[in-house]
Motif scaffolding. Structure first.
Motif, PDB file in Angstrom:
ATOM      1  N   TYR A   1      -0.362   4.154   0.633  1.00  0.00           N
ATOM      2  CA  TYR A   1      -0.990   5.079   1.589  1.00  0.00           C
ATOM      3  C   TYR A   1      -0.539   4.842   3.033  1.00  0.00           C
ATOM      4  CZ  TYR A   1      -4.702   7.641  -0.941  1.00  0.00           C
ATOM      5  OH  TYR A   1      -5.410   8.515  -1.717  1.00  0.00           O
ATOM      6  N   CYS A   2      -0.489   3.556   3.430  1.00  0.00           N
ATOM      7  CA  CYS A   2      -0.312   3.296   4.858  1.00  0.00           C
ATOM      8  C   CYS A   2       0.800   2.281   5.115  1.00  0.00           C
ATOM      9  CB  CYS A   2      -1.631   2.830   5.478  1.00  0.00           C
ATOM     10  SG  CYS A   2      -2.056   1.127   5.131  1.00  0.00           S
TER      11      CYS A   2
ATOM     12  N   HIS B   1      -9.337   1.957   2.349  1.00  0.00           N
ATOM     13  CA  HIS B   1      -9.079   3.394   2.219  1.00  0.00           C
ATOM     14  C   HIS B   1     -10.173   4.135   1.448  1.00  0.00           C
ATOM     15  CE1 HIS B   1      -5.248   2.849   4.050  1.00  0.00           C
ATOM     16  NE2 HIS B   1      -4.795   2.074   3.083  1.00  0.00           N
TER      17      HIS B   1
ATOM     18  N   HIS C   1      -6.856  -4.788  -0.231  1.00  0.00           N
ATOM     19  CA  HIS C   1      -6.538  -3.894   0.892  1.00  0.00           C
ATOM     20  C   HIS C   1      -7.089  -2.477   0.654  1.00  0.00           C
ATOM     21  CE1 HIS C   1      -4.152  -1.792   3.931  1.00  0.00           C
ATOM     22  NE2 HIS C   1      -3.804  -0.937   2.982  1.00  0.00           N
TER      23      HIS C   1
ATOM     24  N   CYS D   1       0.828  -1.205   0.000  1.00  0.00           N
ATOM     25  CA  CYS D   1       0.000   0.000   0.000  1.00  0.00           C
ATOM     26  C   CYS D   1       0.863   1.256   0.000  1.00  0.00           C
ATOM     27  CB  CYS D   1      -0.921  -0.012   1.213  1.00  0.00           C
ATOM     28  SG  CYS D   1      -2.021   1.410   1.267  1.00  0.00           S
TER      29      CYS D   1
HETATM   30 ZN   LIG Z   1      -3.120   0.994   3.163  1.00  0.00          ZN
END
Ligand SMILES: [Zn+2]
Length: 1014
Positions: free
Chosen positions: A466-467, A705, A701, A464
């Motif tokens: 983003y995270c 988000h 996943h 990911c």
């Molecule tokens: Zn993520």
């Protein structure tokens, strides 16, 4: 991982590069190396020895691109001819670009402004040049431009036509030449010289239009040559000046008041404190909170969101020359407006990195061949700012982006003053404050933009961007990991902390987007500004997994698999022939099991699967599946398994449909956080994916988000690139008009794109909208109101009668293909003949059945045989006290000749009134709770029949229904394997959306998630 290791090794001084330049001793540590590189990677390589040669080469290329090898203008000689478009300062193109500060040497990098911190705007005077230049242009336009000459209009029309047919560029000259010659001969008046005057060479035309529409050559298609730090190849970047791009975007005469998106129709209004719904970008938290952070002078400043988009648009057969335009749209325009090409400006082109060529050149140099010496100086220049380090290949893209972003960053720093024509008035001295809410990129490009590893394999630490979720936790529906922030990544890069970067799957690169000001509502910067492509990820990710998992459980090549596939094929056909068209495509030649499918088709696949799972036949095939094996352990006999699968497929269909909404309630998006976890749980529990990495995938996943992205940036439509498919078509067709020579490809594409824009502006002028009349506003004819169509009845005609012997019969009055051997049910003919006989003198002729009725844009078919098979549509009919029920239509009768209050009774109607009637069978909803609850989409109904024998319907029960009582189209499919008069009403896509909203509003305590067994 070898590749990543290799790069790290290079940074640690263990260069794997085959050749080293004499090392610069002052660069001793990793950090120093990087910083040295960092400081000058924007600078051009030292090319002094070659400067002349390269400049010359570029000039030639440019000339070639502009002329396309055609030298007709020289022979025609009309370059110098007087035209009413010519202005007195024709020789001085500086006048048009007047005042544009186009100084390349100025430092435009905004790097000193750390991401996430609001910039100090007070000490930067906003740019006034864009406005002042445009104002001068409008004054000049009114004084000098006048109307387009007849010759120009003719040339514009011809070129516009040719562009549409993608004819070669040269065809303009030859066609125009021919046309004028013919004209000359016909009128027999003009001389060859007259012909010459009428002839405007292409080059001349575009140079006239450039002046006319304020698109000076020097602001567009500038070339900057850089050496890419990783691949070592030289790269020509074509870019346009951001000042010109902004001006063009704000003054296009096609912009209408309804295209703007201001809070409360006032550009200066602040965002509302509370919003109960989410639509486009301006309703998201990102823009609303950034407004409060950046707008320091309310009533003077307007927040100007810039949305970026780029994508390698493969240009058909020349796919080895992809053209990637970096495009920019303004968020003060609505989502709908931004669907149009002219709302997207082009800031530059990302050239393809041609690694092999550079490598080849290196080989030539190393070979010691004499020709290699000739290039030696050039080679040194290429390597100039490399030092002896090996730079990660991901860096190349960011270096290219830096060149393209340069003029934008300069404006981002200062903002600019503009006179905004909006809602019938000019808002003087508006100060635009620039920020970037998000980049609209596909998943692979988004990873690169964030400097995230592109690899999606098991060995990668993070999937990911983003995270901080580790790869092995990607399938965890309860996962909750902190976000990556720009400051965090930047600090790691600056500290040269390669190990930590590797652990979070981030490349050690200088990220071009770190110079861009993103939303000020959080510190995520670019790392939180590439929204997940939900719709695409759902269709090609989750939907695809679910289809595959289903067949994994059945056994792909098993008999059960084949039978289910055959049944699904039949349902696909049945779902296609329906009056209600609000359905995805369900007809697949090879069934749903395999075959190459597009993303959108997976909706139809899941609907087919649901139909099969709901049908009696489908359920018994699955239950009969003999044994479960290790690879497909699911026992469909186990209680609830079949209904779980229906729940899964239907929930996914409803979810996707809701996500496509242009408007959502805020409370629904909040509820989505928990509901999405439940959806993930369903996929995991029921699907039980064994193949590949299981559900440890980014697409899975990313569901986590989704709700947050919607809260930040608006509905998925706003940033899903699926909605951008139209967007780069212009770039693509511009690329097709080039000569496809590698060296000038990007440049030519850029020029062709500008010419297309110029032709568009010319068309606008021809329609009365002159670009220089911006301050007066443009006139747009009102949209024509939608036509109200009155219902019509038509199609085939079937006459029903009783012959001399008293036998009932029928005859086709209109002949059609395939009608031979057609049969009609006796009860239908009897129904019509007996009505005819009741009418007696009221209707002297035999009644004729019609097979088609159209009302409110919907077609209702009532054909015993259409294209070889039965097609009798269903419709919802309002039966008054009996309610609205699904009815199957057998035909239509025109009884308008009847007198009012005829007193006749037939087919369930007393005292028939004049009008058009449908002959129908009626069905009623089955009230068995257990049957109803099996599905959200398939509603069980049972048809009313006249006579049943041995479980078969032997005589249908027919009614007359006034067509005015038809409420809506409806889709109905038989329950194959069930009772012969049992059917399912299939809810349409907009009803799926309503279903999903019902679920969002339901209490989450009902969504029980059991712990997952290992
Ligand atoms: Zn993520």
């Amino acid at each position: 991982m070898a590749e990543q290791y290799g790069d790290l090794a290079a940074y640690q001084g263990l260069s794997f590069a085959a050749r080293k330049r004499p090392s610069s001793d002052e660069i001793s540590t990793n950090i120093a190396k990087f910083q040295a590189y960092d400081n000058d990677f924007c600078a051009l390589p030292d090319m002094r020895p070659l400067e002349k040669a390269i400049k010359k080469r570029r000039r030639l290329a440019k000339k070639e691109a502009l002329n396309d090898g055609s030298d007709l203008e020289e022979t025609s000689g009309s370059d110098s001819s007087e035209s009413d478009l010519d202005t007195e300062d024709d020789d001085d193109d500086g006048d048009i670009g007047l005042g544009f500060d186009n100084d390349q040497e100025n430092d435009a990098s905004g790097a000193e402004n750390a991401v996430g911190e609001p910039m100090n705007l007070a000490d930067q005077e906003p740019n006034k040049t864009i406005r002042d230049n445009f104002y001068k242009y409008t004054v000049k336009g009114k004084e000098k431009f006048g109307s387009l000459s007849e010759n120009h209009v003719r040339a514009i029309q011809l070129l516009t036509r040719l562009r549409k047919t993608r004819a070669p560029l040269e065809s303009y000259e030859s066609i125009m030449g021919w046309h004028l010659q013919e004209l000359d001969e016909v009128t027999n008046s003009g001389l060859v010289s007259g012909c010459k005057e009428a002839f405007i060479p292409r080059k001349k035309l575009f140079s006239d239009l450039r002046q006319r529409y304020n698109m000076p050559e020097k602001m567009y298609s500038q070339t900057t040559t850089i050496t890419l730090p990783s691949s070592n190849s030289r790269s020509d970047i074509i870019h346009n000046d951001a000042q010109a791009v902004f001006q063009q975007l704000l003054t296009d005469p096609r912009i209408q008041a309804k295209d703007y998106l201001f809070y409360g129709d006032n550009p200066f209004n602040p965002p509302p404190a509370r919003l109960t719904y989410i639509e486009g970008l301006n309703t998201g938290l990102c823009m609303r909170e950034t407004w409060h952070k950046l707008i320091t002078k309310p009533g003077k400043q307007v927040l100007l969101p810039c949305i970026w988009y780029y994508d390698g648009a493969a240009t058909c057969q020349f796919s080895d020359r992809p053209i990637t335009a970096v495009r920019l749209a303004l968020g003060i325009f609505s989502m709908k407006a931004r669907e149009k090409d002219f709302f997207w400006g082009t800031l530059g082109y990302l050239p393809q990195i041609r690694q092999p060529e550079s490598d080849g050149r290196r080989m030539l140099l190393q070979s010691g061949h004499h020709d290699g010496y000739m290039m030696h100086q050039e080679y040194l220049a290429n390597e100039a700012n490399q030092g002896n380090q090996k730079v990660h290949k991901a860096q190349d893209l960011h270096v290219q982006l830096n060149v393209i972003l340069k003029s934008f960053l300069k404006l981002q720093k200062t903002g600019f003053i503009w006179d905004l024509y909006y809602n019938g008035k000019v808002w003087k001295d508006v100060e635009f404050v620039i920020f970037t809410p998000f980049l609209k990129l596909d998943s692979a490009e988004a990873d690169k933009a964030c400097g995230k590893y592109g690899s999606r394999t098991q060995g990668v630490a993070h999937l990911c961007r983003y995270c901080h979720c580790p790869t092995k936790n990607s399938d965890d529906h309860m996962a909750d990991f902190p976000y990556k922030t720009a400051a965090e990544i930047q600090a790691l890069v600056e500290a040269g902390d390669l190990e930590t970067l590797r652990k979070i799957s981030q490349n050690y690169i200088r990220n071009a987007w770190h110079d861009v000001r993103f939303g000020q509502h959080n510190g995520r910067g670019v790392h939180g500004a590439t929204p997940m492509e939900m719709l695409h990820a759902i269709l090609l990710g989750v939907f695809l997994y679910v289809r595959n998992m289903f067949f994994e459980q059945i056994g792909l090549s098993s008999r059960t698999g084949r039978e289910i596939n055959a049944l699904s094929k039949e349902y696909g056909n049945l779902l296609t022939r329906q009056s209600d068209r609000d359905f995805p495509k369900t007809k697949f030649g090879k069934g749903i099991k395999g075959g190459k499918l597009t993303a959108k088709e997976y909706r139809g696949i899941l609907l087919n699967m649901s139909a099969v799972l709901r049908s009696t036949a489908g359920r018994s095939i699955l239950r009969a599946k003999k044994i479960t094996t290790k690879t497909n352990p699911t026992d469909f006999n186990k209680k609830g398994v079949l209904d779980d699968w229906i729940l899964l497929c239907e929930t996914l269909l409803e979810w996707e449909q809701w996500l496509k909404s242009p408007k959502m309630k805020t409370k629904h998006v909040r509820a989505l956080v928990q509901k999405n976890r439940y959806i993930m749980y369903l996929v995991k529990k029921i699907g039980n994916r064994q193949a590949g990495m299981g559900l440890n995938t980014l697409k899975f996943h990313a569901i986590l988000h989704m709700a947050d992205d919607i809260m930040q940036y608006g509905v998925p439509m706003e940033y899903d690139t699926g909605f951008m498919e139209q967007g780069h078509i212009r770039t693509k067709s511009a690329a097709l008009l080039t000569q496809k020579k590698a060296e000038v490809f990007d440049f030519q594409t850029s020029i062709r794109k500008e010419e297309m824009d110029l032709l568009d502006l010319a068309q606008e002028e021809i329609s009365g909208r002159k670009k220089w009349e911006y301050y007066e506003g443009h006139y747009f004819p009102d949209d024509a109101p939608p036509k109200v169509e009155s219902p019509t009845t038509g199609g085939g005609q079937i006459e029903c009668y009783r012959d001399q012997n008293g036998v009932i019969s029928f005859e086709f009055i209109t002949k059609f293909k395939g009608m031979d051997g057609s049969v009609l049910e006796t009860e239908l003919i009897e129904f019509v003949v007996s009505l005819s006989e009741k009418l007696g003198n009221l209707c002297p002729k035999n009644l004729v059945i019609r097979t088609l009725h159209k009302r409110n844009g919907v077609l209702f078919h009532a054909n015993a045989k259409l294209q070889g098979s039965l097609w009798r549509d269903w419709a919802i009919v309002d039966w008054g006290d009996d309610g609205e029920l699904p009815n199957r239509i057998w035909g239509f009768l025109d009884l308008s000749v009847l007198p009012p209050n005829s007193g006749l009774s037939h087919g369930g109607i007393d005292n028939i009134q004049p009008g058009i009637y449908a002959i129908v069978e009626s069905a009623a909803y089955i009230e068995d709770e257990k049957e109803i609850n099996r599905s959200n989409i398939f509603v069980p109904v049972r048809k009313e029949v006249d006579v049943m024998e041995h479980g078969n319907v032997v005589r249908a029960k027919l009614y007359l229904a006034d067509v005015e009582a038809i409420v809506a189209p409806v889709s109905v499919i038989p329950d194959i394997g069930g009772l012969p008069h049992d059917y399912f009403v299939v809810k349409n896509a907009s009803q799926w959306r309503d279903n999903f909203i019902d679920w969002l509003e339901s209490d989450p305590v009902h969504d029980v998630m059991e712990p997952m067994g290992e």
